[in-house]
Scaffold this motif. Sequence first.
Motif, PDB file in Angstrom:
ATOM      1  N   MET A   1       0.848  -1.184   0.000  1.00  0.00           N
ATOM      2  CA  MET A   1       0.000   0.000   0.000  1.00  0.00           C
ATOM      3  C   MET A   1       0.883   1.233   0.000  1.00  0.00           C
ATOM      4  SD  MET A   1      -2.924   1.085   2.745  1.00  0.00           S
ATOM      5  CE  MET A   1      -3.827   2.604   2.537  1.00  0.00           C
ATOM      6  N   ASN A   2       0.563   2.262  -0.859  1.00  0.00           N
ATOM      7  CA  ASN A   2       1.351   3.471  -0.955  1.00  0.00           C
ATOM      8  C   ASN A   2       0.879   4.502   0.058  1.00  0.00           C
ATOM      9  OD1 ASN A   2       2.745   2.324  -3.045  1.00  0.00           O
ATOM     10  ND2 ASN A   2       1.542   3.299  -4.647  1.00  0.00           N
ATOM     11  N   ASN A   3       1.831   5.172   0.724  1.00  0.00           N
ATOM     12  CA  ASN A   3       1.533   6.215   1.705  1.00  0.00           C
ATOM     13  C   ASN A   3       2.216   7.499   1.259  1.00  0.00           C
ATOM     14  OD1 ASN A   3       0.195   4.404   3.577  1.00  0.00           O
ATOM     15  ND2 ASN A   3       2.219   3.552   3.962  1.00  0.00           N
ATOM     16  N   LEU A   4       1.430   8.597   1.155  1.00  0.00           N
ATOM     17  CA  LEU A   4       1.979   9.882   0.751  1.00  0.00           C
ATOM     18  C   LEU A   4       2.498  10.626   1.974  1.00  0.00           C
ATOM     19  CD1 LEU A   4       2.350  11.957  -1.593  1.00  0.00           C
ATOM     20  CD2 LEU A   4       0.143  12.905  -0.910  1.00  0.00           C
ATOM     21  N   PHE A   5       3.701  11.183   1.879  1.00  0.00           N
ATOM     22  CA  PHE A   5       4.253  12.013   2.942  1.00  0.00           C
ATOM     23  C   PHE A   5       5.153  13.065   2.310  1.00  0.00           C
ATOM     24  CE2 PHE A   5       7.440   8.863   2.155  1.00  0.00           C
ATOM     25  CZ  PHE A   5       8.654   9.479   2.411  1.00  0.00           C
ATOM     26  N   PHE A   6       5.567  14.063   3.110  1.00  0.00           N
ATOM     27  CA  PHE A   6       6.384  15.164   2.613  1.00  0.00           C
ATOM     28  C   PHE A   6       7.746  15.129   3.275  1.00  0.00           C
ATOM     29  CE2 PHE A   6       2.022  16.432   1.942  1.00  0.00           C
ATOM     30  CZ  PHE A   6       2.044  16.994   0.668  1.00  0.00           C
ATOM     31  N   GLU A   7       8.784  15.298   2.459  1.00  0.00           N
ATOM     32  CA  GLU A   7      10.147  15.308   2.982  1.00  0.00           C
ATOM     33  C   GLU A   7      10.400  16.576   3.792  1.00  0.00           C
ATOM     34  OE1 GLU A   7      13.887  13.416   3.405  1.00  0.00           O
ATOM     35  OE2 GLU A   7      11.968  12.719   2.597  1.00  0.00           O
ATOM     36  N   TYR A   8       9.790  17.696   3.371  1.00  0.00           N
ATOM     37  CA  TYR A   8       9.955  18.971   4.084  1.00  0.00           C
ATOM     38  C   TYR A   8       8.567  19.530   4.424  1.00  0.00           C
ATOM     39  CZ  TYR A   8      14.367  18.339   1.615  1.00  0.00           C
ATOM     40  OH  TYR A   8      15.517  17.818   1.106  1.00  0.00           O
ATOM     41  N   PRO A   9       7.864  18.934   5.375  1.00  0.00           N
ATOM     42  CA  PRO A   9       6.479  19.339   5.661  1.00  0.00           C
ATOM     43  C   PRO A   9       6.353  20.776   6.156  1.00  0.00           C
ATOM     44  CG  PRO A   9       7.305  17.822   7.337  1.00  0.00           C
ATOM     45  CD  PRO A   9       8.310  17.835   6.246  1.00  0.00           C
ATOM     46  N   ALA A  10       7.412  21.326   6.783  1.00  0.00           N
ATOM     47  CA  ALA A  10       7.327  22.699   7.301  1.00  0.00           C
ATOM     48  C   ALA A  10       7.077  23.704   6.186  1.00  0.00           C
ATOM     49  CB  ALA A  10       8.611  23.048   8.050  1.00  0.00           C
ATOM     50  N   LEU A  11       7.512  23.374   4.972  1.00  0.00           N
ATOM     51  CA  LEU A  11       7.329  24.299   3.849  1.00  0.00           C
ATOM     52  C   LEU A  11       5.852  24.451   3.476  1.00  0.00           C
ATOM     53  CD1 LEU A  11      10.291  23.336   1.485  1.00  0.00           C
ATOM     54  CD2 LEU A  11      10.116  25.301   3.004  1.00  0.00           C
ATOM     55  N   LEU A  12       5.024  23.525   3.921  1.00  0.00           N
ATOM     56  CA  LEU A  12       3.592  23.634   3.618  1.00  0.00           C
ATOM     57  C   LEU A  12       2.955  24.846   4.285  1.00  0.00           C
ATOM     58  CD1 LEU A  12       2.534  19.871   3.829  1.00  0.00           C
ATOM     59  CD2 LEU A  12       2.863  21.248   1.772  1.00  0.00           C
ATOM     60  N   TYR A  13       3.619  25.390   5.317  1.00  0.00           N
ATOM     61  CA  TYR A  13       3.092  26.615   5.950  1.00  0.00           C
ATOM     62  C   TYR A  13       3.099  27.784   4.968  1.00  0.00           C
ATOM     63  CZ  TYR A  13       3.082  24.403  10.536  1.00  0.00           C
ATOM     64  OH  TYR A  13       2.810  23.577  11.613  1.00  0.00           O
ATOM     65  N   LEU A  14       3.890  27.679   3.903  1.00  0.00           N
ATOM     66  CA  LEU A  14       3.885  28.727   2.887  1.00  0.00           C
ATOM     67  C   LEU A  14       2.533  28.846   2.200  1.00  0.00           C
ATOM     68  CD1 LEU A  14       7.379  28.153   1.211  1.00  0.00           C
ATOM     69  CD2 LEU A  14       6.712  30.022   2.751  1.00  0.00           C
ATOM     70  N   GLU A  15       1.689  27.813   2.346  1.00  0.00           N
ATOM     71  CA  GLU A  15       0.344  27.901   1.770  1.00  0.00           C
ATOM     72  C   GLU A  15      -0.447  29.055   2.383  1.00  0.00           C
ATOM     73  OE1 GLU A  15      -0.648  26.275  -0.716  1.00  0.00           O
ATOM     74  OE2 GLU A  15       0.349  24.323  -0.825  1.00  0.00           O
ATOM     75  N   LEU A  16      -0.030  29.521   3.567  1.00  0.00           N
ATOM     76  CA  LEU A  16      -0.726  30.646   4.216  1.00  0.00           C
ATOM     77  C   LEU A  16      -0.618  31.926   3.400  1.00  0.00           C
ATOM     78  CD1 LEU A  16       0.341  29.990   7.930  1.00  0.00           C
ATOM     79  CD2 LEU A  16      -1.874  29.518   6.871  1.00  0.00           C
ATOM     80  N   ILE A  17       0.373  31.970   2.490  1.00  0.00           N
ATOM     81  CA  ILE A  17       0.515  33.157   1.643  1.00  0.00           C
ATOM     82  C   ILE A  17      -0.701  33.361   0.749  1.00  0.00           C
ATOM     83  CG2 ILE A  17       1.611  32.099  -0.369  1.00  0.00           C
ATOM     84  CD1 ILE A  17       3.570  34.414  -0.397  1.00  0.00           C
ATOM     85  N   LEU A  18      -1.491  32.297   0.550  1.00  0.00           N
ATOM     86  CA  LEU A  18      -2.684  32.402  -0.283  1.00  0.00           C
ATOM     87  C   LEU A  18      -3.739  33.302   0.356  1.00  0.00           C
ATOM     88  CD1 LEU A  18      -3.051  28.645  -1.340  1.00  0.00           C
ATOM     89  CD2 LEU A  18      -2.069  30.506  -2.677  1.00  0.00           C
ATOM     90  N   ILE A  19      -3.707  33.382   1.694  1.00  0.00           N
ATOM     91  CA  ILE A  19      -4.715  34.219   2.380  1.00  0.00           C
ATOM     92  C   ILE A  19      -4.518  35.692   2.051  1.00  0.00           C
ATOM     93  CG2 ILE A  19      -5.610  34.925   4.629  1.00  0.00           C
ATOM     94  CD1 ILE A  19      -4.904  32.118   5.653  1.00  0.00           C
ATOM     95  N   PRO A  20      -3.304  36.280   2.251  1.00  0.00           N
ATOM     96  CA  PRO A  20      -3.142  37.705   1.866  1.00  0.00           C
ATOM     97  C   PRO A  20      -3.296  37.925   0.368  1.00  0.00           C
ATOM     98  CG  PRO A  20      -1.040  36.733   2.534  1.00  0.00           C
ATOM     99  CD  PRO A  20      -2.106  35.775   2.923  1.00  0.00           C
ATOM    100  N   MET A  21      -2.928  36.910  -0.458  1.00  0.00           N
ATOM    101  CA  MET A  21      -3.126  37.061  -1.902  1.00  0.00           C
ATOM    102  C   MET A  21      -4.612  37.227  -2.222  1.00  0.00           C
ATOM    103  SD  MET A  21      -0.503  34.320  -3.640  1.00  0.00           S
ATOM    104  CE  MET A  21      -1.276  34.547  -5.258  1.00  0.00           C
ATOM    105  N   ALA A  22      -5.422  36.387  -1.634  1.00  0.00           N
ATOM    106  CA  ALA A  22      -6.864  36.456  -1.882  1.00  0.00           C
ATOM    107  C   ALA A  22      -7.447  37.746  -1.328  1.00  0.00           C
ATOM    108  CB  ALA A  22      -7.552  35.246  -1.258  1.00  0.00           C
ATOM    109  N   ALA A  23      -6.996  38.155  -0.121  1.00  0.00           N
ATOM    110  CA  ALA A  23      -7.505  39.385   0.498  1.00  0.00           C
ATOM    111  C   ALA A  23      -7.168  40.611  -0.351  1.00  0.00           C
ATOM    112  CB  ALA A  23      -6.919  39.530   1.908  1.00  0.00           C
TER     113      ALA A  23
END
Length: 330
Positions: A1-23
């Motif tokens: 069974m395949n399991n998805l994971f991230f080698e650098y999960p902390a970088l996913l916090y950059l997704e928060l940049i989408l909030i000021p972009m949308a605002a």
Amino acid sequence: MNNLFFEYPALLYLELILIPMAAYYVWKQLRRRRPYVVISTTAPLGGGRDAAALLRHLPFVLRMVAVALLIVAVARPRTSSNVTKTDSEGIDIELAMDVSTSMLARDFKPDRIEAAKDIAIEFISQRPSDRIGVVVFAGESYTQSPLTTDRATLINLTKEIECGLIEDGTAIGNGLANAVARLKDSDAKSRVVILLTDGVNNCGEVAPLTAAELAATYGIRVYTIGVGAMGTAPYPVATPFGIRLMDMKVEIDEDLLRQIAEKTGGSYFRATDNTKLMQIYGEINQMEKVKLTVDSFPVYTEEFGKFAVWALAAFLLEIILRILAARRIA
């Protein structure tokens, strides 16, 4: 069974940049001044926003999607799956078969040599991980097949074994020495000779016990099989009236075969019919089991490529839509 994971999960916090972009986009839309006309009702115009008005926001949505996918790609998504690897530790086996004319005796069906060949072929078929070779002996010895894993060729060569093709006699020592010579340079962890004969050593340059000592020196185990009914056996004899069956005394040097087996750490067996011979090969098959090593380890697959491709596709689609919109305005 395949399991998805991230080698650098902390970088996913950059997704928060989408909030000021949308605002910022919403704020800019609200500040934009547009020409307007005051009318009493929108009914003649169809009312509400049309599809074109909604589609003008699509380029920005595509940019948001592209940025989100790019951040996911940078975080290096990977999948893992457990793979089980089975390594088999094969055994090198030499079948040393007596082909003297006494093997034509018919206390086995149809006779000793054919029964020995058929059961040997069955044994070969049950050992897919092993290298197996065949040597034959009568008054002298030769190699019928070298060590091989090619089952089809080995079986065909075994079928071709016949009595009377070499000088008659029973050179047990020569047959065993030949089998040992084929195994002595093998790097297999286990090396085995299965020696089958129906008689007494009566010729040959190598004494059977000398060959057995040689086998023991190289760590080669020898299983010996004496073939023949107890007492007498029907043997085909040519007469002026054709082939007649005559009862001949069965002579097997069981003491010698036991000594050979004991010197090398093997066992001696006596086969008096087809069924017993098949049981003996089955017993040897169980004693010489293939050793299996099972390793389980993860295998990783990089998934960032597909996210990067999707991000690029979203960026390109945004650019195309903006170009089309600019041409429409012009």
